[in-house]
Design an enzyme around this catalytic site. Structure first.
Site, mmCIF file in Angstrom:
data_model
loop_
_atom_site.group_PDB
_atom_site.id
_atom_site.type_symbol
_atom_site.label_atom_id
_atom_site.label_comp_id
_atom_site.label_asym_id
_atom_site.label_seq_id
_atom_site.Cartn_x
_atom_site.Cartn_y
_atom_site.Cartn_z
ATOM 1 C CE LYS A 1 26.037 -39.786 52.242
ATOM 2 N NZ LYS A 1 25.924 -39.603 50.889
ATOM 3 C CG ASP B 1 21.754 -37.015 48.139
ATOM 4 O OD1 ASP B 1 21.947 -36.973 49.151
ATOM 5 O OD2 ASP B 1 22.395 -37.986 47.338
ATOM 6 C CD GLN C 1 28.402 -40.998 48.568
ATOM 7 O OE1 GLN C 1 27.417 -41.381 49.352
ATOM 8 N NE2 GLN C 1 28.785 -39.749 48.421
#
Ligand code: NAD
Length: 278
Positions: free
Chosen positions: A49, A116, A93
């Site tokens: 990422k 997200d 995460q």
């Protein structure tokens, strides 16, 4: 010959478009990436990422917290980042260690920085068709279909799986694109019979090679979300690719299909977050 949908090429095209947009519009964005503990798979995902951020020309800040970090401390960091004008997007995460409540963490991220797309407000916006952040994997599948020229409107779509991060948002997105959608899950009866009706079959079931040609209508488009490491070290999906391939009109391979799209769509969300009125 069925089309093999090239997720690697499509994700690269998206990242190149974003790179140009960031440069042309002088977009300033910074993604905060929080990792709690040092699960090796999470470390690889986080690294990828950050690499993607660097590629498209936006900043990233890493917060590597020890496994024993308390929920309170993590919530405190998220609160600080929510208030920090330099940070446009926040990503924790997952999974987080068991002593931390994942739902609380997801809900603590400002919906304006929720790259997200897991915050209840983001999910609600998707549900009622309002602009917002959409979960990256299903959003990536819509891009794969559109950029491959697959028509969605009016098509019969079957989604196998009803998880919050893939199955449910996938079904909502297909609905928003005017497909007729059926969602199947572990209690569905006659799964093969229902799947066999699908013009577009999306497998997010988490079972290696479960979807064989018995589940696939002749000429269907098959999208495989699953990723599994086999004993021989190779990757496979939820779909038995070799068995299904010749019965499809288009299919995603594993690897190189849906997988690369998730990070590309995260970058789309990061650029969107920078422009979002805070
Ligand atoms: P999950 O385990 O949360 O959900 C699986 C779903 O499949 C559940 O809703 C369950 O009801 C359903 N299911 C399980 N067994 C079934 C059966 N026998 N028949 C019908 N339905 C059944 O998984 P998830 O997070 O949605 O992920 C699904 C797959 O996609 C996994 O293999 C995961 O690794 C992969 N994945 C890939 C990406 C990517 O970027 N490519 C992202 C997320 C998940």
């Amino acid at each position: 010959m069925p089309t093999i949908i090239d997720g690697k090429a499509i994700s690269t095209a998206i990242k190149d478009e974003l790179k140009k947009e960031v440069a042309d519009r002088n977009i300033k964005a910074t993604l905060a990436v929080i990792q709690v503990g040092n699960d090796p798979a999470s470390t690889v995902y986080v690294g990828n990422k950050k690499k993607a951020c660097a590629y498209i020309g936006i900043g990233s800040k890493s917060y590597e917290l020890p496994e024993e970090t308390t929920e309170e401390d993590l919530l405190g960091l998220i609160d600080d980042l929510n208030k920090d004008d330099e940070i446009s997007g926040i990503l924790v995460q997952l999974p987080v260690p068991k002593h931390i409540n994942e739902k609380k963490i997801t809900a603590a991220i400002s919906p304006l920085k929720d790259v997200d797309g897991f915050h209840p407000e983001s999910v609600g916006r998707l549900c009622i068709g309002q602009e917002g952040f959409v979960s990256c994997t299903p959003a990536g599948i819509i891009e794969l279909l559109k950029r491959t020229g697959v028509e969605i409107e009016g098509k019969e779509c079957v989604v196998i799986g009803r998880s919050n991060i893939v199955g449910k948002p996938m079904a909502l997105l297909m609905l928003a694109n005017n497909a007729t959608v059926t969602v199947c899950h572990s209690r569905t009866k006659d799964l093969a019979g229902i799947c066999k009706r699908a013009d577009i079959l999306i497998a997010a079931v988490g079972k290696p090679k479960m979807i064989t040609s018995e589940y696939v209508k002749e000429g269907a488009v098959v999208i495989d979300v699953g990723i599994h490491r086999m004993e021989n070290g190779k990757l496979c999906g939820d779909v038995d690719y070799d068995d299904v391939y010749e019965h499809t009109s288009a299919i995603t391979p594993v690897p190189g299909g849906v997988g690369p799209m998730t990070i590309a769509m995260l970058m789309v969300n990061c650029v969107k977050a920078a422009a979002w009125e805070k």
